[in-house]
Each structure stands twice: as C-alpha cells, then as structure tokens.
Design a protein around this motif. Sequence first.
Motif, PDB file in Angstrom:
ATOM      1  N   ALA A  38       0.834  -1.200   0.000  1.00 21.52           N
ATOM      2  CA  ALA A  38       0.000   0.000   0.000  1.00 21.52           C
ATOM      3  C   ALA A  38       0.869   1.251   0.000  1.00 21.52           C
ATOM      4  O   ALA A  38       0.550   2.249  -0.664  1.00 21.52           O
ATOM      5  N   ALA A  39       1.979   1.210   0.731  1.00 20.39           N
ATOM      6  CA  ALA A  39       2.889   2.353   0.758  1.00 20.39           C
ATOM      7  C   ALA A  39       3.507   2.586  -0.616  1.00 20.39           C
ATOM      8  O   ALA A  39       3.619   3.730  -1.074  1.00 20.39           O
ATOM      9  N   ALA A  40       3.896   1.502  -1.290  1.00 17.29           N
ATOM     10  CA  ALA A  40       4.491   1.635  -2.622  1.00 17.29           C
ATOM     11  C   ALA A  40       3.484   2.199  -3.618  1.00 17.29           C
ATOM     12  O   ALA A  40       3.821   3.051  -4.448  1.00 17.29           O
ATOM     13  N   PRO A  76     -11.412  -0.506  -5.442  1.00 19.63           N
ATOM     14  CA  PRO A  76     -10.839   0.360  -4.413  1.00 19.63           C
ATOM     15  C   PRO A  76      -9.734  -0.336  -3.632  1.00 19.63           C
ATOM     16  O   PRO A  76      -9.855  -1.510  -3.261  1.00 19.63           O
ATOM     17  N   LYS A  77      -8.645   0.375  -3.419  1.00 16.09           N
ATOM     18  CA  LYS A  77      -7.491  -0.085  -2.643  1.00 16.09           C
ATOM     19  C   LYS A  77      -6.654  -1.149  -3.347  1.00 16.09           C
ATOM     20  O   LYS A  77      -5.728  -1.700  -2.759  1.00 16.09           O
ATOM     21  N   VAL A  78      -6.976  -1.460  -4.594  1.00 19.13           N
ATOM     22  CA  VAL A  78      -6.186  -2.448  -5.337  1.00 19.13           C
ATOM     23  C   VAL A  78      -5.401  -1.731  -6.430  1.00 19.13           C
ATOM     24  O   VAL A  78      -5.932  -1.379  -7.479  1.00 19.13           O
ATOM     25  N   GLY A  79      -4.113  -1.487  -6.149  1.00 18.41           N
ATOM     26  CA  GLY A  79      -3.225  -0.913  -7.142  1.00 18.41           C
ATOM     27  C   GLY A  79      -2.452  -1.995  -7.865  1.00 18.41           C
ATOM     28  O   GLY A  79      -2.751  -3.191  -7.744  1.00 18.41           O
ATOM     29  N   GLY A  80      -1.417  -1.586  -8.594  1.00 17.67           N
ATOM     30  CA  GLY A  80      -0.669  -2.547  -9.398  1.00 17.67           C
ATOM     31  C   GLY A  80      -0.010  -3.635  -8.580  1.00 17.67           C
ATOM     32  O   GLY A  80      -0.032  -4.813  -8.956  1.00 17.67           O
ATOM     33  N   THR A 132     -12.830  -4.819   1.208  1.00 13.18           N
ATOM     34  CA  THR A 132     -13.150  -3.945   0.073  1.00 13.18           C
ATOM     35  C   THR A 132     -13.261  -4.751  -1.225  1.00 13.18           C
ATOM     36  O   THR A 132     -14.176  -4.536  -2.026  1.00 13.18           O
ATOM     37  N   VAL A 133     -12.324  -5.659  -1.442  1.00 12.54           N
ATOM     38  CA  VAL A 133     -12.353  -6.502  -2.656  1.00 12.54           C
ATOM     39  C   VAL A 133     -13.619  -7.349  -2.664  1.00 12.54           C
ATOM     40  O   VAL A 133     -14.303  -7.468  -3.695  1.00 12.54           O
ATOM     41  N   ARG A 134     -13.945  -7.928  -1.542  1.00 12.43           N
ATOM     42  CA  ARG A 134     -15.131  -8.786  -1.456  1.00 12.43           C
ATOM     43  C   ARG A 134     -16.397  -7.976  -1.730  1.00 12.43           C
ATOM     44  O   ARG A 134     -17.308  -8.435  -2.440  1.00 12.43           O
ATOM     45  N   GLU A 135     -16.484  -6.767  -1.158  1.00 15.84           N
ATOM     46  CA  GLU A 135     -17.653  -5.911  -1.383  1.00 15.84           C
ATOM     47  C   GLU A 135     -17.787  -5.522  -2.846  1.00 15.84           C
ATOM     48  O   GLU A 135     -18.900  -5.460  -3.385  1.00 15.84           O
ATOM     49  N   PHE A 136     -16.652  -5.268  -3.504  1.00 20.38           N
ATOM     50  CA  PHE A 136     -16.690  -4.895  -4.925  1.00 20.38           C
ATOM     51  C   PHE A 136     -17.298  -6.016  -5.757  1.00 20.38           C
ATOM     52  O   PHE A 136     -18.169  -5.784  -6.601  1.00 20.38           O
ATOM     53  N   PHE A 137     -16.864  -7.237  -5.521  1.00 20.01           N
ATOM     54  CA  PHE A 137     -17.359  -8.361  -6.322  1.00 20.01           C
ATOM     55  C   PHE A 137     -18.766  -8.792  -5.911  1.00 20.01           C
ATOM     56  O   PHE A 137     -19.506  -9.348  -6.733  1.00 20.01           O
ATOM     57  N   ASP A 138     -19.167  -8.547  -4.656  1.00 19.29           N
ATOM     58  CA  ASP A 138     -20.500  -8.944  -4.201  1.00 19.29           C
ATOM     59  C   ASP A 138     -21.592  -7.984  -4.671  1.00 19.29           C
ATOM     60  O   ASP A 138     -22.775  -8.345  -4.679  1.00 19.29           O
ATOM     61  N   ASP A 139     -21.214  -6.772  -5.033  1.00 25.59           N
ATOM     62  CA  ASP A 139     -22.206  -5.792  -5.466  1.00 25.59           C
ATOM     63  C   ASP A 139     -22.903  -6.278  -6.736  1.00 25.59           C
ATOM     64  O   ASP A 139     -22.253  -6.648  -7.728  1.00 25.59           O
TER      65      ASP A 139
END
Length: 720
Positions: free
Chosen positions: A42-44, A553-557, A594-601
């Motif tokens: 996350a810092a990177a 959200p919150k998923v970068g490279g 956050t990842v789980r919520e994105f896919f569950d929507d």
Amino acid sequence: MSHLEEHAEVDPADLRFADPDNPYLVDPDADFEPTDALSPAAAADQAALLRDAVREHDYRYYTRADPLVADRTYDALFARLEDLEAAFDLDTAGSPTQAVGGETLDELGSVEHVRPMRSIDQSGEADDVREFDERVRREVGDVEYVCEPKFDGLSVEVVYEDGRYVRASTRGDGETGDDVTAQVRTIRSIPERLSGEYPDFLAVRGEVFIPRDAFQRHNRERVEAGEEPFANPRNAAAGTLRQLDVDAVAERPLDCFFYDVLGWEADGDGPAEPDSQWAELSTLDALGLHTDSRAELVGDVEAAVDYRDDLMAERERLNYEIDGVVIKVNDRAACEELGATARSYRWAFAYKFPARSEVTTVEDVVVQVGRTGRLTPVALLDPVDVGGVTVSRATLHNPDEIAALGVNVGDRVRVKRAGDVIPQVDEVVESRSDEPFAFPETCPVCGSDVERDGPVAFCTGGLTCEAQAERAVVHYASRGGLDIEGLGAERVEQLREAGLVERLPDLYRLPGRRDELADLEGWGETSAGNLIDEIEAAREPPLPAFLAALGIPKVGGSTARNLARRFGSFEAVRSAGEAELREVDDVGPTVAETVREFFDDEGNAAVLDDLLAHVAPEETEPRAGDDAPLDGLTVVFTGSLSVPRGDAEDLVRRLGGDATGSVSGNTDYLVVGDDPGASKRSDADDEGVPELNEDEFADLLAERGVSWPPDQEEEEEEEE
C-alpha cells in the motif's frame, strides 16, 4: 465525474505526468493515516501516485504557471512522499524528492545553469523555523540571518560577461532552464551593462514579477480589448516570460528583484566576491541590479520570526505579491558548510504567510461524485474577491468538515485561498441555519447507498454509477490499466456523448460500430481503425493488468500482481472469500473486505459478466518444476543494485519466486546493495533472515541455473 472534472478550469488533456484519476491532483485529502498503518504494498502504491502527482504539480506551477493545488497542500503531499520513501526504504531514483520541480519548454532552447538553482524548505509554522535554526546552530554554531520577502514570481538566472548582459534562463528543473534571453532583455529594470566595479563574469538569481498596480492597469486594458484578464500577477509574469513573441513581452510591465550570486569570476585586480548574504545585496545594488530595500540583517531566529510578522502586517500595502519571507544564514562560509540536498539549500528556510480570506454567503451546496465514488461537497458562493481573484465556489472536503464547520446554505462564511490558489471555507462567521448541511445518504447521481470510510463518503454504485462510469473507462484504458492507446479522457467523453460507450463492455462493441466511430469529429477511418486494433489486442489481457484496470478500491498494481500470483485466474480471485484474500501478501482485513464488497455488489457483477463475454484474462498459474527455478524463494531487496530494483524483482517473480517489499519471518534472504536502508537490515536481524550481497545473490541464482544480472535481450525474447 473525475477529480479534474470537479474543477471545470482543468482540462485532463493538459496533464503530462499523472492519470486524471490520481487522488492527489485536485483537492487532495492530505490528512494521511500514519505510515505504520500501511502495508509495504500500500505504501508503494501510494508513493507511486504521489510521485506522479508531485511531478504534475511541479509542471503546472513552474512550467505552465497554472497551479492545481495550494502551496501548503503541495508541501503536505511532498512531505508524505518523503516519509513513505524513508519509512519503507523505497527506491528514490528518479523521485521528485530528489530534484527541483519544473522542466523546459520544447519551443524555447535550454540553458545549463552556472550553479544548480535549488528550492528551499518551507512551512507556515514558527516551530518549524525554530527547528531549522536549531539544526543550523548545531552544525555551524551561532549565526546571523538575512530576511527577505518571498516574492511570488518566476525565478531566473541572468548572466553578465565583462559587465554586459549576455543571457537569461528560467529555473526549469534546477540544472537547466528555458532560454529567455530575448524576453528578459525587455525588462527595463534589468540593465544591459553593470555599474561600478564588476567582475569579469557574474551570474545572479532574481525573481521576475509584475507590480500590483501595473497588473491591474494591464488587466483593465485586456478587458477593454475584449481579452480574458489574468488570474493573478504570478501567472501573468510566468506566462509572459515564456512568450515567443518578444514584442508582446515588451508590452507587459515586468520587473525583477535580484537576491543571490550564482557565479563570480574576477582576475587578481578585480573585485572580491561578497562573503555574506548581506554583502551580496549591497554589491548587487551597487552594480545597478534591482534589490528590495525591505531585506534586513537580524541577530537570531526570534528576530527573524518578528520580521515575518511585521512584513505580514504590511503585505497588503506592498506593490508586489509575496507569500512569506526567506530566512538565510548570512555567512557564506557557513552556507557552504551546511550545503544542500539534491533539491533544496540547507542554509535557507521560507516562513510562509497564512492564506488570504474574505467573508461571503453560501448560496447552495452541491455534492459531486468522482471516479472512485468519492463524494465531495462544494459550496456555491455569492462571488467575492479574495486576493484579486473572484471566488464563487469553495470545497468543503467531506462530511466531517461540514460538521466541524457547522456550515449550511445561507450562512455567512470566511473563505480563504489556501496558498492563494484553491478556495476553501475556513469558518462560519454568522450562522443563519439551525444545523449543518445534511449530507445525502444516497448518491445524488445513481441513488445507491452512501458509505463512510473514515471522514470520506463513497457511493456504493460502483461500475453502474453514471458519474463513475466515464472515469472507470478512462482508468481501464490508462497506463495503470490495460494501456489502450488513443483512449484518453477527451475521447472517452466524446464516445459517451455520442452514445457509443456507456459502460466498460461497450468498448468491445466498438469494432461492430466502426463506421459511427469514423464519422465522429476529428476521427476518420485511420483513427477508428487504430483504436479498434488496440481494443482487439486487449481481449486477452494479463491478469494483473486486468485486475488493476477494474479500479477496485485499494487495489493498485502491486496488490493486483499479488492477487494474480496467489489465485491464478480471474474467477478464482472473484470467488475468493475474505479469509483467503487475507492470505495474500500485503492484503490486510480492510483490503480483503473492500475486494469482497466490490465483487458482491450486484451492479458490479452484472457489468463484469457482460465484460467477460468479450474479455478472457490470461491465467497466471505459478509454474512448477524446471520452469520455475526460483519456486518457493522469497527475497527482499534493499539499496542500489547493478540493475534497477524493479528489474530484479520482476526476474524473481517471473521465475516462480516472490519479491516482497518488507522483511518478515517468511523471507528467505535480504539482498543488500549499495547505500542500503537501515530498517530492512534491522528487521532481518530481528527475524533471523540471512543477508546476501549482490555477488552472493548471483551465486545463489547460478546454483538454480539462473544468470545474473538479467540479460535484457533474453527477457525481451521471453516476453515475445
């Protein structure tokens, strides 16, 4: 609506270094969580966004003279980047923390400076000034200071040979700048020939500006001629100096103050170079170069603080713009001993003024929705002049800020331009409402529920929210996504307005609408064909790139790569439970949720199902046996290697190993290069992780049949 669209004066096509959806471009939230709350990944990711944003802000401020954020906001972003790089031992090669901002313009020739023109550290807090003084006295003993107004103009280097003006250049990147010799020659206060006793060679630093009274007269003339007035004197000066039409430059009322000697050469009989900052100013004045009489020599830091406070009280009576004072160690020998960093002098400090403010009425409050779903409240104001600029809107940041201010429609509020750039509501001076503005519980665009993440509110509509859809397409096609050339913000907006692209899956329907695409203004058969070729090539994207492109959200490279390595296929990522997600390197409970919520929507799921009818992300199952010689090996790199650290990490990952950003009990080796960070070595010692230098690492790889350093040609052949 993207962050940039929230400010209509900003054209995404003007951006040079940052993606339009970078959260640190316009109205950024500079209230950061502690660095120790971040994972290395996350810092990177945050550091990468900050680097792009800082480069963009440098470009907009120094080169375009059209800043996007306030000075203090920029300072907060820059400080955060420095903190991240230090706390996580991030590679700083090429980072803007190591260089002066700005670059040269292609239209003007470039000039190498006689001596680097660096920046200076700055703050609006007296305690920071006192800390600067403590460091100075700790290193060189007691000193005197020269205090000068901090001019809000454009920094230039001017060179004289044998007393005659020969060239001038802007600061640029600190090493080279734009050649503005002809433009600066038109400034009447800059002499063609020096006065008195001068050296054989002289390079001086000054600040080009437009006096306030001349600025107002010139703006009146522009309006009377049917032209747009300039926003402020600083932008007018910077824009004028980069005019290619020298006659146009000569018509504008530029002036210049000089304050530093960059180069001095004289034969044995010539004048000696001044040995103090105070003597420099006297010498420059004697040579006929314009200096400011308000500079003062003071005995200690408290006198310097008083100087700043006294000058701030005079600020509105001055005939030029200043935004603080510069405090310099007087003795030049002490300055040499203190030295400089790659970016700034260590012997000077800028003590900034607070922002200007005025009182007006809140006429309305609107809530805008960005690509990530972030809801930003904006106050629409009864227009008011703040520091020479008419302000009709101001950010309210987030729901917590509204509650803290207690602001609502009809209230009388004090508005300030932070850093004299971005307007914001500072306080309510007269409340005409019973309670603060009621922040909406549903998205004003799509009606989805609004959720809170700390002080920030988000629309949960995801890929189905119209306000987020356009920016989702731009992000999907950006360098941080699938890198689909020809799909920038302007073109995506055009495609949406033409009804060709409403959601991500519509991109893959464009090949069947080739004729409609070619008929769009500015397109044609070639442009349409090129875009269709790019889209066809993006039907089987690498899994990490596809995951990053979705804008989860919150998923970068970095997180996307880790998810791809752990699960191997998109469906496996999509169906993974929170517990499984938390097993992934650098994925904590918050990211997993956050990842789980994105896919569950349900809305997101419908868009993804449609998208997957056109796209087949490549699977990246870990290779085994001979194909994965580094299978099971986990390494961490620190310090400088003979190859870029990213190349080293890519090699390890490509051959089945894992290259992580921090040392843990699962790390097999810490590979130590030149100038390593102390934190990783300390962690390795605590965890009992063995250290290898680069030669020892090469031997380890050789035992597994891998050559070091990576052969670039072999890598390219493998990729092909």
